[in-house]
Design a protein around this motif. Structure first.
Motif, mmCIF file in Angstrom:
data_model
loop_
_atom_site.group_PDB
_atom_site.id
_atom_site.type_symbol
_atom_site.label_atom_id
_atom_site.label_comp_id
_atom_site.label_asym_id
_atom_site.label_seq_id
_atom_site.Cartn_x
_atom_site.Cartn_y
_atom_site.Cartn_z
ATOM 1 N N SER A 3 -4.195 7.156 -7.432
ATOM 2 C CA SER A 3 -4.424 6.753 -6.043
ATOM 3 C C SER A 3 -4.691 5.255 -5.999
ATOM 4 O O SER A 3 -5.177 4.664 -6.963
ATOM 5 N N LEU A 4 -4.379 4.641 -4.834
ATOM 6 C CA LEU A 4 -4.479 3.186 -4.708
ATOM 7 C C LEU A 4 -5.650 2.803 -3.813
ATOM 8 O O LEU A 4 -5.974 3.492 -2.840
ATOM 9 N N ASN A 5 -6.257 1.661 -4.144
ATOM 10 C CA ASN A 5 -7.364 1.117 -3.359
ATOM 11 C C ASN A 5 -7.000 -0.272 -2.861
ATOM 12 O O ASN A 5 -6.338 -1.046 -3.564
ATOM 13 N N ILE A 6 -7.459 -0.601 -1.632
ATOM 14 C CA ILE A 6 -7.201 -1.920 -1.056
ATOM 15 C C ILE A 6 -8.526 -2.553 -0.661
ATOM 16 O O ILE A 6 -9.476 -1.858 -0.277
ATOM 17 N N GLN A 32 -8.471 4.587 -0.583
ATOM 18 C CA GLN A 32 -9.784 4.028 -0.286
ATOM 19 C C GLN A 32 -9.636 2.591 0.208
ATOM 20 O O GLN A 32 -8.913 1.793 -0.383
ATOM 21 N N ILE A 33 -10.329 2.284 1.324
ATOM 22 C CA ILE A 33 -10.307 0.938 1.896
ATOM 23 C C ILE A 33 -11.693 0.329 1.714
ATOM 24 O O ILE A 33 -12.699 0.889 2.156
ATOM 25 N N TYR A 34 -11.736 -0.827 1.039
ATOM 26 C CA TYR A 34 -12.990 -1.559 0.858
ATOM 27 C C TYR A 34 -12.939 -2.824 1.708
ATOM 28 O O TYR A 34 -11.858 -3.402 1.914
ATOM 29 N N THR A 35 -14.097 -3.257 2.182
ATOM 30 C CA THR A 35 -14.145 -4.454 3.027
ATOM 31 C C THR A 35 -15.212 -5.414 2.524
ATOM 32 O O THR A 35 -16.235 -5.001 1.964
ATOM 33 N N THR A 49 -15.304 -1.569 -9.008
ATOM 34 C CA THR A 49 -14.245 -0.572 -8.830
ATOM 35 C C THR A 49 -12.880 -1.201 -9.077
ATOM 36 O O THR A 49 -12.759 -2.428 -9.215
ATOM 37 N N THR A 50 -11.849 -0.375 -9.139
ATOM 38 C CA THR A 50 -10.482 -0.856 -9.364
ATOM 39 C C THR A 50 -9.805 -1.121 -8.023
ATOM 40 O O THR A 50 -9.713 -0.224 -7.176
ATOM 41 N N ILE A 51 -9.361 -2.343 -7.824
ATOM 42 C CA ILE A 51 -8.652 -2.734 -6.604
ATOM 43 C C ILE A 51 -7.205 -3.032 -6.972
ATOM 44 O O ILE A 51 -6.933 -3.786 -7.910
ATOM 45 N N HIS A 52 -6.271 -2.440 -6.210
ATOM 46 C CA HIS A 52 -4.851 -2.636 -6.496
ATOM 47 C C HIS A 52 -4.216 -3.683 -5.580
ATOM 48 O O HIS A 52 -3.307 -4.402 -6.005
ATOM 49 N N ILE A 53 -4.682 -3.736 -4.311
ATOM 50 C CA ILE A 53 -4.099 -4.670 -3.341
ATOM 51 C C ILE A 53 -5.229 -5.433 -2.656
ATOM 52 O O ILE A 53 -6.245 -4.845 -2.259
ATOM 53 N N LYS A 124 5.320 -2.100 -5.416
ATOM 54 C CA LYS A 124 5.233 -2.932 -6.620
ATOM 55 C C LYS A 124 4.106 -2.456 -7.532
ATOM 56 O O LYS A 124 4.244 -2.437 -8.761
ATOM 57 N N VAL A 125 2.974 -2.051 -6.918
ATOM 58 C CA VAL A 125 1.859 -1.523 -7.715
ATOM 59 C C VAL A 125 2.289 -0.250 -8.441
ATOM 60 O O VAL A 125 2.015 -0.067 -9.633
#
Length: 548
Positions: A3-6, A32-35, A49-53, A124-125
């Motif tokens: 799964s991807l996180n932004i 998951q969306i982080y701000t 945490t792991t952020i992809h974008i 791309k990720v």
């Protein structure tokens, strides 16, 4: 697929809220969306945490988005970065490109266009994840393949029965190993000498210090032979001794005949590297190249030839030059060597032994059989010399050090010389000790004084000082004027007198404490020494203390 996180970074909370609500993140595969509203908050999220974008503004009060991306790259995070900005500044765009940002988007935000850009970043990720997984799978398979190949060689070469061609092919098929029966292989036997004698009192082994010896050895060998027309396909540890390894090389061109000169040059380099990096001596034994179905017999022949061939450490043996002639043992001048021992001239004795062995080596007359015969003669010579001095050689040389040196002594000239030197040094040093009879007497006295409660006999004392029982009895009385037996009795009675005087212990307990389980026998000896029974002695002591 993971799964991807932004992470959305903007100092404008309304922009952050709008991005969260107006983009269909689920359809894009974002879980998951982080701000964050500044760089400090963003860095903390990256660390936790792991952020992809990364979707970030550039101009922010507490640091720019470009500074954040520079930090991300320096920390090694693999992130696709998309920038949002109100400024069409070429310098910003140029810097973003230098930092390998994915895209650069000018506000005001058109959410459908931005969503399309994010979708490309997601793709791309995912492509990057597929490549990473493929690399991991490839690495795992390569490692697993090496283990399968080494497992094949281990089973094949350790098998006592000769395998038929069909059986070999079946094993290759099961393990999916791409060998044919016509492939040619070259065995290289490595004999290590990891032990080091320290002051004749202890032995250390490089294997005890080196935790990853096998892998380091394999790495050294791959580097050493990388330019040769052979490929290292396995480094196998012997199942019978931890001092021996077998390397299997595959000839990369079956028409190639391994050049002895090139192989010897590479083996010399290998020996030097092992000496330097692993701090260990080694011998290399080069076999002959053979097709797969004949390599088992070739390895066994190489092992037999290596055992029969005696040389120095850090040398190279080539099976092609193996001499199968049987060498007869011709003993050295034993009378001369005996005189050297009697004179206490250890250096001359050692030099004569060394000259004898090197002369045989120069004449190609030194074999395992000859070496062992010479070792027997030298051992008997030293033991006989000790017996003349009434020293018990079998007791003097009992223990792990002597056993290990004896075991290793038939492996090389160096190892036999280490063993002989050890025997000579310990023997002559102990003879110097026994020549000072006072030193021996003091050793015996100290032992009796500390162990009077034990069952002490002439035989047990003889084992402590490695001398014959009759001999120590004679010189003990000569030096002290009292026999061993009477000294032990006197010591025990003195201790008993002290216990009777200064403790309230029962007499039978005192008898046990001074080494006499038989109470009657203790009473008899005590009276003989003091003219009193233990009871009478205690009463006499109490009587004197009351009158005083």
């Amino acid at each position: 697929m993971n799964s991807l996180n932004i992470l959305i970074v903007d100092d404008d909370r309304f922009v952050v809220s709008a991005l969260e609500q107006k983009i269909n993140w689920t359809s894009l595969g974002i879980q998951q969306i982080y701000t964050a509203y500044n760089i400090r908050q963003a860095k903390k999220i990256f660390e936790e945490t792991t952020i992809h974008i990364l979707l970030s503004d550039i101009e922010m009060p507490q640091g720019s988005g470009l500074e954040l991306l520079a930090w991300i790259r320096s920390e090694g995070f693999n992130v696709q970065a998309i920038y949002l900005t109100n400024f069409a500044d070429f310098n910003y765009a140029q810097k973003a490109i230098e930092l390998q940002s994915f895209d650069y988007y000018l506000k005001p935000i058109e959410f459908d266009k931005l969503e399309f850009i994010i979708k490309k970043a997601v793709n791309k990720v995912k492509l990057s994840q597929i490549k990473e997984n493929a690399i991991k799978v490839g690495q795992y398979w390569q490692h697993n393949k090496e283990e399968l190949v080494e497992h094949f060689w281990h089973n094949y070469l350790e098998n006592n029965d000769t395998l038929a061609r069909e059986e070999i092919q079946e094993q290759l098929r099961i393990k999916n190993i791409n060998y044919s029966l016509n492939d040619c292989f070259l065995p290289l036997l490595l004999d290590f000498f990891p032990y080091k004698l320290i002051d004749n009192k202890g032995i250390i082994s490089i294997f005890d210090k080196e935790n990853n010896f096998h892998n380091k050895l394999k790495s050294i060998m791959m580097e050493t032979f990388k330019n040769d027309s052979i490929r290292l396909d396995g480094v196998l540890k012997s199942s019978t001794t931890k001092d021996e390894y077998l390397a299997i090389f595959k000839l990369t061109d079956n028409a190639f005949e391994a050049s002895s000169r090139d192989l010897i040059s590479s083996c010399n380099q290998l020996i030097a590297t092992i000496n330097n990096q692993l701090k260990c001596d080694v011998q290399c034994s080069i076999g002959t190249s053979n097709p797969l179905n004949k390599i088992q017999a070739a390895v066994k022949a190489l092992q037999v030839a290596r055992k029969e061939t005696i040389d120095f450490r850090n040398t190279i043996f080539c099976f092609e030059t193996y001499n199968t002639n049987v060498n007869n043992y011709v003993e050295p001048n034993l009378q001369l060597l005996e005189h050297r021992l009697e004179d206490g001239n250890r250096l001359s004795f050692i030099n004569k032994c060394y000259q004898y062995l090197t002369n045989l080596l120069d004449k190609n007359a030194l074999s395992h059989h000859v070496l062992c015969c010479f070792r027997i003669d030298m051992t008997q010579l030293i033991y006989t010399h000790l017996k003349k001095k009434e020293i018990l050689a079998n007791k003097l040389f009992q223990g792990k050090i002597s056993d290990l040196l004896l075991e290793q002594s038939s492996r090389s000239i160096d190892d036999l010389m280490i063993y002989i030197s050890y025997l000579v040094d310990v023997s002559l040093d102990y003879m110097e000790f026994t020549n000072s009879q006072k030193s021996v007497v003091n050793t015996i006295r100290d032992y009796i004084d500390q162990n009077y409660q034990e069952n002490i006999t002439r035989t047990s004392l003889a084992q402590i000082v490695y001398l014959s029982p009759d001999y120590i009895a004679r010189f003990f009385k000569k030096e002290t004027g009292i026999s061993l037996v009477n000294y032990i009795i006197k010591k025990r009675v003195d201790i008993a007198k002290d216990l009777l005087t200064n403790t309230n212990l029962p007499i039978h307990s005192i008898s046990d404490k001074v080494g006499y389980e038989n109470y009657s026998y203790f009473t008899k000896l005590f009276k003989k020494e003091t003219n009193y029974t233990p009871i009478e002695f205690r009463k006499m002591v109490y009587s004197k203390s009351e009158t005083s």
